[in-house]
Design a protein around this motif. Structure first.
Motif, PDB file in Angstrom:
ATOM      1  N   LYS A   1       1.363  25.699  -6.600  1.00 54.84           N
ATOM      2  CA  LYS A   1       0.769  27.026  -6.709  1.00 54.84           C
ATOM      3  C   LYS A   1       0.353  27.395  -8.137  1.00 54.84           C
ATOM      4  CE  LYS A   1       1.265  27.871  -2.330  1.00 54.84           C
ATOM      5  NZ  LYS A   1       0.097  27.984  -1.415  1.00 54.84           N
ATOM      6  N   GLY A   2       0.580  26.501  -9.075  1.00 52.72           N
ATOM      7  CA  GLY A   2       0.152  26.763 -10.456  1.00 52.72           C
ATOM      8  C   GLY A   2       0.860  27.951 -11.088  1.00 52.72           C
ATOM      9  N   ILE A   3       2.113  28.169 -10.722  1.00 53.51           N
ATOM     10  CA  ILE A   3       2.853  29.317 -11.251  1.00 53.51           C
ATOM     11  C   ILE A   3       3.093  29.173 -12.746  1.00 53.51           C
ATOM     12  CG2 ILE A   3       5.041  30.595 -11.105  1.00 53.51           C
ATOM     13  CD1 ILE A   3       5.065  29.907  -8.099  1.00 53.51           C
ATOM     14  N   ASP A   4       3.263  27.944 -13.209  1.00 54.03           N
ATOM     15  CA  ASP A   4       3.419  27.705 -14.649  1.00 54.03           C
ATOM     16  C   ASP A   4       2.163  28.109 -15.418  1.00 54.03           C
ATOM     17  OD1 ASP A   4       2.141  25.613 -13.252  1.00 54.03           O
ATOM     18  OD2 ASP A   4       2.612  24.149 -14.816  1.00 54.03           O
ATOM     19  N   LEU A   5       1.012  27.830 -14.838  1.00 51.15           N
ATOM     20  CA  LEU A   5      -0.259  28.191 -15.478  1.00 51.15           C
ATOM     21  C   LEU A   5      -0.412  29.714 -15.546  1.00 51.15           C
ATOM     22  CD1 LEU A   5      -2.607  25.678 -13.587  1.00 51.15           C
ATOM     23  CD2 LEU A   5      -1.387  25.303 -15.737  1.00 51.15           C
ATOM     24  N   LEU A   6      -0.033  30.379 -14.457  1.00 50.31           N
ATOM     25  CA  LEU A   6      -0.131  31.843 -14.408  1.00 50.31           C
ATOM     26  C   LEU A   6       0.778  32.485 -15.449  1.00 50.31           C
ATOM     27  CD1 LEU A   6      -1.038  34.493 -13.094  1.00 50.31           C
ATOM     28  CD2 LEU A   6       0.816  34.199 -11.415  1.00 50.31           C
ATOM     29  N   ILE A   7       1.995  31.993 -15.562  1.00 51.96           N
ATOM     30  CA  ILE A   7       2.939  32.566 -16.530  1.00 51.96           C
ATOM     31  C   ILE A   7       2.414  32.409 -17.952  1.00 51.96           C
ATOM     32  CG2 ILE A   7       5.244  32.278 -17.550  1.00 51.96           C
ATOM     33  CD1 ILE A   7       6.237  31.595 -14.693  1.00 51.96           C
ATOM     34  N   GLN A   8       1.894  31.248 -18.277  1.00 46.19           N
ATOM     35  CA  GLN A   8       1.372  31.025 -19.628  1.00 46.19           C
ATOM     36  C   GLN A   8       0.140  31.890 -19.895  1.00 46.19           C
ATOM     37  OE1 GLN A   8       2.888  29.088 -22.034  1.00 46.19           O
ATOM     38  NE2 GLN A   8       1.407  30.145 -23.336  1.00 46.19           N
ATOM     39  N   ALA A   9      -0.705  32.060 -18.880  1.00 41.42           N
ATOM     40  CA  ALA A   9      -1.892  32.903 -19.029  1.00 41.42           C
ATOM     41  C   ALA A   9      -1.496  34.359 -19.267  1.00 41.42           C
ATOM     42  CB  ALA A   9      -2.783  32.785 -17.795  1.00 41.42           C
ATOM     43  N   CYS A  10      -0.452  34.810 -18.589  1.00 38.46           N
ATOM     44  CA  CYS A  10       0.045  36.177 -18.805  1.00 38.46           C
ATOM     45  C   CYS A  10       0.620  36.319 -20.210  1.00 38.46           C
ATOM     46  CB  CYS A  10       1.094  36.534 -17.754  1.00 38.46           C
ATOM     47  SG  CYS A  10       0.425  36.778 -16.094  1.00 38.46           S
ATOM     48  N   LYS A  11       1.294  35.289 -20.671  1.00 38.72           N
ATOM     49  CA  LYS A  11       1.831  35.315 -22.036  1.00 38.72           C
ATOM     50  C   LYS A  11       0.697  35.444 -23.045  1.00 38.72           C
ATOM     51  CE  LYS A  11       4.719  32.698 -25.278  1.00 38.72           C
ATOM     52  NZ  LYS A  11       5.507  31.449 -25.487  1.00 38.72           N
ATOM     53  N   ASN A  12      -0.395  34.721 -22.799  1.00 43.68           N
ATOM     54  CA  ASN A  12      -1.552  34.774 -23.708  1.00 43.68           C
ATOM     55  C   ASN A  12      -2.203  36.160 -23.719  1.00 43.68           C
ATOM     56  OD1 ASN A  12      -1.075  32.086 -24.217  1.00 43.68           O
ATOM     57  ND2 ASN A  12      -2.836  31.321 -23.051  1.00 43.68           N
ATOM     58  N   ASN A  13      -2.022  36.905 -22.632  1.00 44.44           N
ATOM     59  CA  ASN A  13      -2.607  38.251 -22.524  1.00 44.44           C
ATOM     60  C   ASN A  13      -1.542  39.341 -22.576  1.00 44.44           C
ATOM     61  OD1 ASN A  13      -5.695  38.138 -21.843  1.00 44.44           O
ATOM     62  ND2 ASN A  13      -4.784  36.472 -20.637  1.00 44.44           N
ATOM     63  N   PHE A  14      -0.408  39.035 -23.179  1.00 41.98           N
ATOM     64  CA  PHE A  14       0.735  39.942 -23.168  1.00 41.98           C
ATOM     65  C   PHE A  14       0.378  41.344 -23.669  1.00 41.98           C
ATOM     66  CE2 PHE A  14       4.334  41.888 -25.417  1.00 41.98           C
ATOM     67  CZ  PHE A  14       5.256  41.980 -24.386  1.00 41.98           C
ATOM     68  N   ARG A  15      -0.237  41.418 -24.829  1.00 35.79           N
ATOM     69  CA  ARG A  15      -0.531  42.723 -25.418  1.00 35.79           C
ATOM     70  C   ARG A  15      -1.465  43.544 -24.532  1.00 35.79           C
ATOM     71  NH1 ARG A  15      -1.428  41.662 -31.941  1.00 35.79           N
ATOM     72  NH2 ARG A  15       0.722  40.985 -32.371  1.00 35.79           N
TER      73      ARG A  15
ATOM     74  N   VAL B   1      -3.583  37.287  -6.723  1.00 29.74           N
ATOM     75  CA  VAL B   1      -3.747  36.156  -7.640  1.00 29.74           C
ATOM     76  C   VAL B   1      -3.234  34.869  -6.997  1.00 29.74           C
ATOM     77  CG1 VAL B   1      -1.543  36.677  -8.782  1.00 29.74           C
ATOM     78  CG2 VAL B   1      -3.242  35.282  -9.979  1.00 29.74           C
ATOM     79  N   LEU B   2      -4.007  33.808  -7.123  1.00 21.24           N
ATOM     80  CA  LEU B   2      -3.613  32.491  -6.613  1.00 21.24           C
ATOM     81  C   LEU B   2      -4.179  31.425  -7.556  1.00 21.24           C
ATOM     82  CD1 LEU B   2      -2.116  31.012  -4.347  1.00 21.24           C
ATOM     83  CD2 LEU B   2      -4.280  30.872  -3.103  1.00 21.24           C
ATOM     84  N   THR B   3      -3.304  30.815  -8.344  1.00 28.15           N
ATOM     85  CA  THR B   3      -3.734  29.866  -9.379  1.00 28.15           C
ATOM     86  C   THR B   3      -3.353  28.434  -9.011  1.00 28.15           C
ATOM     87  OG1 THR B   3      -1.702  30.370 -10.619  1.00 28.15           O
ATOM     88  CG2 THR B   3      -3.701  31.564 -11.225  1.00 28.15           C
ATOM     89  N   SER B   4      -3.519  28.086  -7.736  1.00 29.08           N
ATOM     90  CA  SER B   4      -3.096  26.784  -7.219  1.00 29.08           C
ATOM     91  C   SER B   4      -3.841  25.616  -7.861  1.00 29.08           C
ATOM     92  CB  SER B   4      -3.320  26.730  -5.712  1.00 29.08           C
ATOM     93  OG  SER B   4      -2.598  27.740  -5.050  1.00 29.08           O
TER      94      SER B   4
END
Length: 361
Positions: free
Chosen positions: A193-207, A264-267
């Motif tokens: 499901k690409g959950i690791d990718l989603l988490i990192q993308a959210c980190k990049n857009n944290f602010r 959201v689905l980042t599979s």
């Protein structure tokens, strides 16, 4: 046509197949003479409500020649899975009796799926499944992208017919809000499901997520990846932005979807994800990767935001979403319009027509 649907459903409430296959069979039975056999003792009340449903309690042998007439010699058998040795042996019996069969692999033949357990699958393919695939009347893919990602090596004959959805009685109503709520509903499988990718993308857009008061709720049944996902969220400093929830079904599922602003689905790979089609049918704009096999359709329909399968791409798509809050309602309308393409009655007629062509009847 006399059609036998052959399945191995276990009644997993978080699996799209638990719902899509019964809906498909019900719709098809309005056009064709259908017999659905689930080769296990599992059943749900909703399955029994499909008049053509049968399982091992009806035919303990699971053998097609023990099915009632005319389904002991049907016009075609449809296998709704790929990696089942039992199906290979059943297919051998069908070939011996000159009964054609069609395989619906549901993403199992894509490069991404083949990369998981690659050595084991390579051996299994050589021993059983290559022959099973090549001697089918056709491979039934659910999307053009699934076909492209699977390649032509499995079988020269293929057709592309998607999953379907029933129109919803209630859809998203948009009101002014100072926050944004995203939602993921599915299996908690980090790689798939690409959950690791989603988490990192959210980190990049944290602010920006903090500024826009944007959160993403992840709904799914407990899995072996649950603790790892929790740790990834904590280590990324995203507690309170990404929220892990439990499994959600039925009316509660409808409620959380309607109370969300985007799906959201980042599979990394999929067949044709029912969760995504369902979100569209509620009028939710969607952020998706190409691995969902629906990115191109969503892009063309302007029903959300799309990305390749990378942290960088998902980060940019999420950034665009955050900057386009005022367009959510319009994209939601487009999502609803796109979902109309997948009405089961239309899918059933298309299936009937294309199967007849494949079978030469």
């Amino acid at each position: 046509m006399n059609i036998v649907y052959y399945t191995h459903l276990q009644g997993n409430k978080s699996a799209g197949l638990t719902y899509s296959i019964p809906a498909q069979v019900r719709a098809q039975s309005r056009i064709d003479n259908v017999y659905w056999f689930n080769c296990s003792a599992s059943e749900l009340d909703t399955w029994r409500q499909v008049e053509v449903f049968h399982n091992k309690s009806d035919v303990s042998s699971c053998k097609i020649n023990d099915f009632p007439k005319p389904f002991n010699k049907p016009d075609v058998v449809v296998f709704e899975s790929f990696y089942s040795p039992n199906d290979c042996f059943t297919a051998r019996h069908l070939r011996a009796n000159k009964i054609p069969y069609i395989i619906v692999p549901r993403g199992a033949l894509t490069r991404g799926a083949q990369a998981m357990g690659k050595v084991k699958k390579s051996i299994a393919n050589i021993m059983l499944f290559n022959n099973y695939a090549k001697k089918a009347a056709a491979i039934h893919y659910l999307t053009k992208q699934e076909y492209a990602d699977s390649g032509k090596k499995w079988n020269e004959n293929s057709l592309i017919i998607p999953n379907g959805i029933e129109p919803k009685r209630v859809t998203k109503t948009w009101t002014k809000s100072n926050s944004l709520r995203g939602i993921f509903i599915g299996r908690l499988d980090i790689y798939h499901k690409g959950i690791d990718l989603l988490i990192q993308a959210c980190k990049n857009n944290f602010r920006m997520m903090k500024e826009k008061k944007c959160t993403i709720d992840i709904y799914g049944p407990s899995s072996s990846d649950l603790d790892t996902i929790e740790n990834m969220i904590t280590q990324a400093g995203l507690s309170g932005i990404i929220n892990l929830k439990g499994a959600v079904y039925g009316e509660m599922k409808e409620e959380v979807l309607l109370n969300s602003d985007f799906f959201v689905l980042t599979s990394r790979f999929e067949g044709h994800p029912m969760g995504l089609i369902e979100a569209l049918s509620y009028g939710l704009p969607c952020l998706v990767t190409t691995g969902t096999n629906m990115a191109e359709e969503i892009k063309v329909a302007d029903a959300g935001w799309t990305s390749d399968i990378s942290v960088e791409g998902i980060s940019e798509a999420l950034k665009s979403l955050l900057c386009e809050k005022s367009n959510l309602d319009e994209k939601g309308k487009n999502s609803l319009e796109l979902s109309n393409k997948y009405k089961w009655e239309n899918i059933a007629q298309k299936t009937h027509d294309e199967y007849r062509v494949i079978l030469g009847s």
